[in-house]
Write a protein that holds these residues in place. Structure first.
Motif, short mmCIF file in Angstrom:
data_model
loop_
_atom_site.label_atom_id
_atom_site.label_comp_id
_atom_site.label_asym_id
_atom_site.label_seq_id
_atom_site.Cartn_x
_atom_site.Cartn_y
_atom_site.Cartn_z
N THR A 110 0.83 -1.25 0.02
CA THR A 110 -0.08 0.09 0.06
C THR A 110 0.82 1.18 0.00
N GLU A 111 2.07 0.84 0.10
CA GLU A 111 3.07 2.09 0.02
C GLU A 111 4.49 1.71 -0.34
N ASP A 112 5.54 2.47 -0.61
CA ASP A 112 6.72 1.83 -0.87
C ASP A 112 7.49 0.98 0.33
N VAL A 113 7.99 -0.15 0.04
CA VAL A 113 8.49 -0.97 1.03
C VAL A 113 9.79 -1.30 0.71
N GLU A 114 10.95 -1.55 1.75
CA GLU A 114 11.97 -2.02 1.43
C GLU A 114 12.04 -3.67 2.18
N LEU A 115 12.45 -4.52 1.49
CA LEU A 115 12.45 -5.96 2.05
C LEU A 115 13.87 -6.52 1.71
N ALA A 116 14.92 -7.03 2.50
CA ALA A 116 16.01 -7.61 2.38
C ALA A 116 16.73 -6.62 1.03
N GLY A 117 16.69 -5.68 1.33
CA GLY A 117 17.45 -4.46 0.58
C GLY A 117 16.59 -4.47 -1.03
N ILE A 118 15.55 -5.08 -1.08
CA ILE A 118 14.74 -4.96 -2.28
C ILE A 118 13.76 -3.89 -2.06
N HIS A 119 13.80 -3.03 -2.96
CA HIS A 119 12.57 -1.87 -3.13
C HIS A 119 11.22 -2.36 -3.64
N ILE A 120 10.11 -2.36 -2.96
CA ILE A 120 9.10 -2.92 -3.57
C ILE A 120 8.21 -1.65 -3.62
#
Length: 400
Positions: free
Chosen positions: A294-304
């Motif tokens: 629902t907004e920009d997220v970073e997970l394990a260094g990956i931009h979502i």
């Protein structure tokens, strides 16, 4: 990676219903990776333990957002994600309110109160196996019956309706095994069935979960009629389907590791720890439930980016070498078992306590009653059904 090179989701299983072979490499190299969905869209698949746990905890990754116009879809056409009344598809205050209504029925203490009755059912099913022909079908006549019998008694549905409940469930949890029209018809048929149960229980309330929900609806107006119907469906479907698959997959793995089966038969005190190890090694599915950022997220260094689909594959996490030593080995005596088979965060399975009692009972009673149980065919000949959220064999012939 170019779109043409993306892995297709869901990934094909390995031999003997083992997890997709790519999971191990992805966990080490790229625990968040883009995949191609059956709908043709793409999403980010999460396979590492810590990354899956983080994704399932992040409220910016929403199940409810799957219903937003233009949202990424797993399959073309309607599926269970489109139903706003399904507890798994809800977020926020309504999700919390409905969970509070059913959670008291599934506490560990309440689950223990059911243990004796679940053992009675297990013994009755084994009596029927012993009286029937051999080879027996351990999936069809034991694993597929025990959980649906239990949830029918808990909810207040006739046990003799379990065949139609299983048929609806297969369509409701289909990914590619059924058409959108078949999934929609199962939704309508099961809703009409539960509405009929509600009407009967209003006339003759009992000591069951559906009667409790009716009381909450009629006395305190804490849920509306549509919510109550879908809570009933959630309980009847989610209340047995994953447990059926967990029992079948676990028993298959135990029987193809006869040293572990003998150990369980010789040491019944191992049953609780063995259940956790089996949930790690042979979880009920290799599929994850997609969320939408629902907004920009970073997970394990990956931009979502906002609007992207994220699939935390909780069942891939159990073989993460960062959490479990020698994770490809089934070891009922291990002390470092770690799994996310019941999920994590605000969507953690509310029925985990009852499911654990059912699994412990299934493994313990079978090992006690049929210690010489073994597969009647080579393990490679057991056929596994695909295209569903859960994984189960077409049949599991056994002798003893």
């Amino acid at each position: 990676m170019s779109d043409d090179a993306l892995l297709p989701y869901p990934l094909p299983l390995g031999p003997l219903s083992e997890p997709p072979q790519e999971y191990s490499e992805l966990r080490d190299r790229c625990p968040v990776t883009r995949v191609r969905l059956p709908s043709g869209s793409t999403a980010l698949m999460v396979t590492g333990y810590d990354e899956v746990e983080a994704a399932m905890s992040d409220r910016r990754l929403s199940r409810a957002a799957l219903r937003e116009p233009g949202a990424v879809r797993t399959v073309a056409g309607e599926d269970f994600s489109d139903n706003p009344y399904n507890l798994l598809n809800m977020e926020g205050p309504d999700h919390s309110r409905l969970r509070r209504l059913i959670s008291p029925a599934f506490t560990p203490r309440k689950a223990e109160l059911w243990r004796a009755r679940i053992e009675e059912i297990a013994h009755e099913l084994i009596d029927r196996l012993e009286a029937g022909p051999r080879p027996a079908d351990l999936h069809h006549d034991f694993a597929a019956v025990l959980p649906v019998w239990v949830i029918c008694e808990m909810v207040g549905a006739p046990v003799e309706d379990r065949a139609k409940l299983q048929e609806w469930t297969d369509r409701l949890v289909s990914i590619t095994a059924h058409t959108p029209e078949e999934r929609l018809s199962a939704r309508e048929e099961s809703a009409a069935y539960v509405a009929g149960l509600i009407a009967r229980h209003r006339e003759n309330p009992g000591n069951d979960l559906l009667s409790t929900l009716i009381s909450a609806r009629d006395d305190a107006d804490r849920l509306n009629e549509r919510e109550m119907v879908w809570l009933g469906i959630n309980l009847l479907v989610a209340g047995h389907d994953t447990t059926v698959s967990a029992i079948s997959r676990s028993l298959f793995q135990l029987l193809r590791h006869p040293d572990q089966w003998r150990l369980l038969a010789e040491k019944p005190d191992l049953v609780p720890a063995a259940t956790e190890e089996l949930l790690r090694y042979a979880p009920p599915s290799e599929i994850g439930f997609m969320r939408i950022a629902t907004e920009d997220v970073e997970l394990a260094g990956i931009h979502i980016a906002k609007g992207e689909g994220v699939i935390p594959v909780m069942h891939a996490a159990g073989r993460d070498v960062r959490r479990v030593a020698d994770p490809e080995t089934l070891d009922l005596t291990r002390t470092d078992t770690a799994h996310l088979a019941f999920g994590h965060g605000h969507h953690y399975c509310p029925g985990a306590g009852v499911a654990r009692v059912e699994l412990q009972t299934a493994f313990g009673v079978l090992a006690q009653r049929l210690p010489s149980l073994r597969l009647a065919v080579p393990a490679e000949e057991v056929e596994w059904l695909g295209g569903l959220l859960t994984l189960r064999p077409r049949s599991m012939p056994v002798v003893w």
